[in-house]
Design a protein around this motif. Structure first.
Motif, PDB file in Angstrom:
ATOM      1  N   CYS A 116      44.267  31.028  23.854  1.00 49.53           N
ATOM      2  CA  CYS A 116      43.616  31.893  22.886  1.00 49.53           C
ATOM      3  C   CYS A 116      44.274  31.743  21.510  1.00 49.53           C
ATOM      4  CB  CYS A 116      43.684  33.340  23.358  1.00 49.53           C
ATOM      5  SG  CYS A 116      42.882  34.499  22.250  1.00 49.53           S
ATOM      6  N   LEU A 117      45.588  31.677  21.484  1.00 45.41           N
ATOM      7  CA  LEU A 117      46.314  31.521  20.218  1.00 45.41           C
ATOM      8  C   LEU A 117      46.026  30.164  19.589  1.00 45.41           C
ATOM      9  CD1 LEU A 117      49.751  33.120  21.125  1.00 45.41           C
ATOM     10  CD2 LEU A 117      47.904  34.106  19.783  1.00 45.41           C
ATOM     11  N   ARG A 118      45.942  29.117  20.415  1.00 46.72           N
ATOM     12  CA  ARG A 118      45.618  27.791  19.885  1.00 46.72           C
ATOM     13  C   ARG A 118      44.215  27.784  19.298  1.00 46.72           C
ATOM     14  NH1 ARG A 118      48.127  24.802  24.856  1.00 46.72           N
ATOM     15  NH2 ARG A 118      46.445  26.002  25.728  1.00 46.72           N
ATOM     16  N   GLN A 119      43.280  28.440  19.988  1.00 45.23           N
ATOM     17  CA  GLN A 119      41.905  28.503  19.499  1.00 45.23           C
ATOM     18  C   GLN A 119      41.857  29.270  18.177  1.00 45.23           C
ATOM     19  OE1 GLN A 119      39.680  26.708  20.306  1.00 45.23           O
ATOM     20  NE2 GLN A 119      37.714  27.613  20.632  1.00 45.23           N
ATOM     21  N   ALA A 120      42.574  30.365  18.107  1.00 43.95           N
ATOM     22  CA  ALA A 120      42.614  31.146  16.868  1.00 43.95           C
ATOM     23  C   ALA A 120      43.224  30.318  15.739  1.00 43.95           C
ATOM     24  CB  ALA A 120      43.403  32.438  17.080  1.00 43.95           C
ATOM     25  N   ALA A 121      44.283  29.560  16.045  1.00 45.06           N
ATOM     26  CA  ALA A 121      44.908  28.711  15.040  1.00 45.06           C
ATOM     27  C   ALA A 121      43.941  27.632  14.574  1.00 45.06           C
ATOM     28  CB  ALA A 121      46.179  28.083  15.603  1.00 45.06           C
ATOM     29  N   SER A 122      43.148  27.106  15.487  1.00 41.88           N
ATOM     30  CA  SER A 122      42.154  26.088  15.144  1.00 41.88           C
ATOM     31  C   SER A 122      41.088  26.666  14.219  1.00 41.88           C
ATOM     32  CB  SER A 122      41.515  25.549  16.430  1.00 41.88           C
ATOM     33  OG  SER A 122      40.469  24.675  16.121  1.00 41.88           O
ATOM     34  N   VAL A 123      40.598  27.851  14.544  1.00 42.26           N
ATOM     35  CA  VAL A 123      39.591  28.511  13.700  1.00 42.26           C
ATOM     36  C   VAL A 123      40.194  28.808  12.331  1.00 42.26           C
ATOM     37  CG1 VAL A 123      38.200  30.602  13.380  1.00 42.26           C
ATOM     38  CG2 VAL A 123      38.256  29.464  15.606  1.00 42.26           C
ATOM     39  N   TYR A 124      41.436  29.284  12.301  1.00 42.78           N
ATOM     40  CA  TYR A 124      42.106  29.605  11.039  1.00 42.78           C
ATOM     41  C   TYR A 124      42.248  28.352  10.178  1.00 42.78           C
ATOM     42  CZ  TYR A 124      45.586  31.152   7.713  1.00 42.78           C
ATOM     43  OH  TYR A 124      46.251  31.449   6.554  1.00 42.78           O
ATOM     44  N   ARG A 142      34.428  30.569   3.581  1.00 43.94           N
ATOM     45  CA  ARG A 142      35.605  30.795   4.416  1.00 43.94           C
ATOM     46  C   ARG A 142      36.060  32.224   4.225  1.00 43.94           C
ATOM     47  NH1 ARG A 142      40.874  27.937   1.828  1.00 43.94           N
ATOM     48  NH2 ARG A 142      41.178  29.395   0.156  1.00 43.94           N
ATOM     49  N   GLY A 143      36.973  32.645   5.063  1.00 40.94           N
ATOM     50  CA  GLY A 143      37.480  34.002   4.968  1.00 40.94           C
ATOM     51  C   GLY A 143      38.991  34.025   4.983  1.00 40.94           C
ATOM     52  N   ARG A 144      39.515  35.148   4.638  1.00 42.23           N
ATOM     53  CA  ARG A 144      40.967  35.333   4.674  1.00 42.23           C
ATOM     54  C   ARG A 144      41.393  36.241   5.811  1.00 42.23           C
ATOM     55  NH1 ARG A 144      42.037  36.189  -1.740  1.00 42.23           N
ATOM     56  NH2 ARG A 144      41.383  34.104  -2.318  1.00 42.23           N
ATOM     57  N   THR A 145      40.465  37.048   6.295  1.00 40.28           N
ATOM     58  CA  THR A 145      40.810  38.035   7.304  1.00 40.28           C
ATOM     59  C   THR A 145      39.873  37.914   8.501  1.00 40.28           C
ATOM     60  OG1 THR A 145      41.515  39.562   5.570  1.00 40.28           O
ATOM     61  CG2 THR A 145      41.118  40.503   7.740  1.00 40.28           C
ATOM     62  N   LEU A 146      40.453  37.939   9.665  1.00 38.04           N
ATOM     63  CA  LEU A 146      39.693  37.953  10.902  1.00 38.04           C
ATOM     64  C   LEU A 146      40.072  39.233  11.629  1.00 38.04           C
ATOM     65  CD1 LEU A 146      37.950  36.608  13.107  1.00 38.04           C
ATOM     66  CD2 LEU A 146      40.060  35.612  13.978  1.00 38.04           C
TER      67      LEU A 146
END
Length: 71
Positions: free
Chosen positions: A3-11, A62-66
């Motif tokens: 999950c953290l890797r996926q979030a890092a990829s999206v970021y 793009r966004g700055r906050t998720l």
């Protein structure tokens, strides 16, 4: 961890998109029953992240906050 890797990829993806004035993109998912299996939760989160990523690409923004809201 996945999950953290996926979030890092999206970021990482979001960070490289050009900045435009945009108010936000929302994604809501409701389930008929509560999810108790972590694997299923991660699959659903991945689908939500992919949907959000596609919408950001469509709007060329793009966004700055998720923000993730779990009830």
């Amino acid at each position: 961890m996945r999950c953290l890797r996926q979030a890092a990829s999206v970021y990482a993806f979001v960070e490289q998109l050009p900045i435009e004035k945009f108010h936000g993109i929302g994604e809501v998912t409701a389930f008929a029953q509560d999810l108790s299996d972590v694997g299923q939760m991660l699959q659903e989160l991945e689908q939500i992240a992919l949907s959000c990523e596609q919408r950001l690409e469509q709007h060329e923004t793009r966004g700055r906050t998720l923000t993730l809201k779990v009830k």
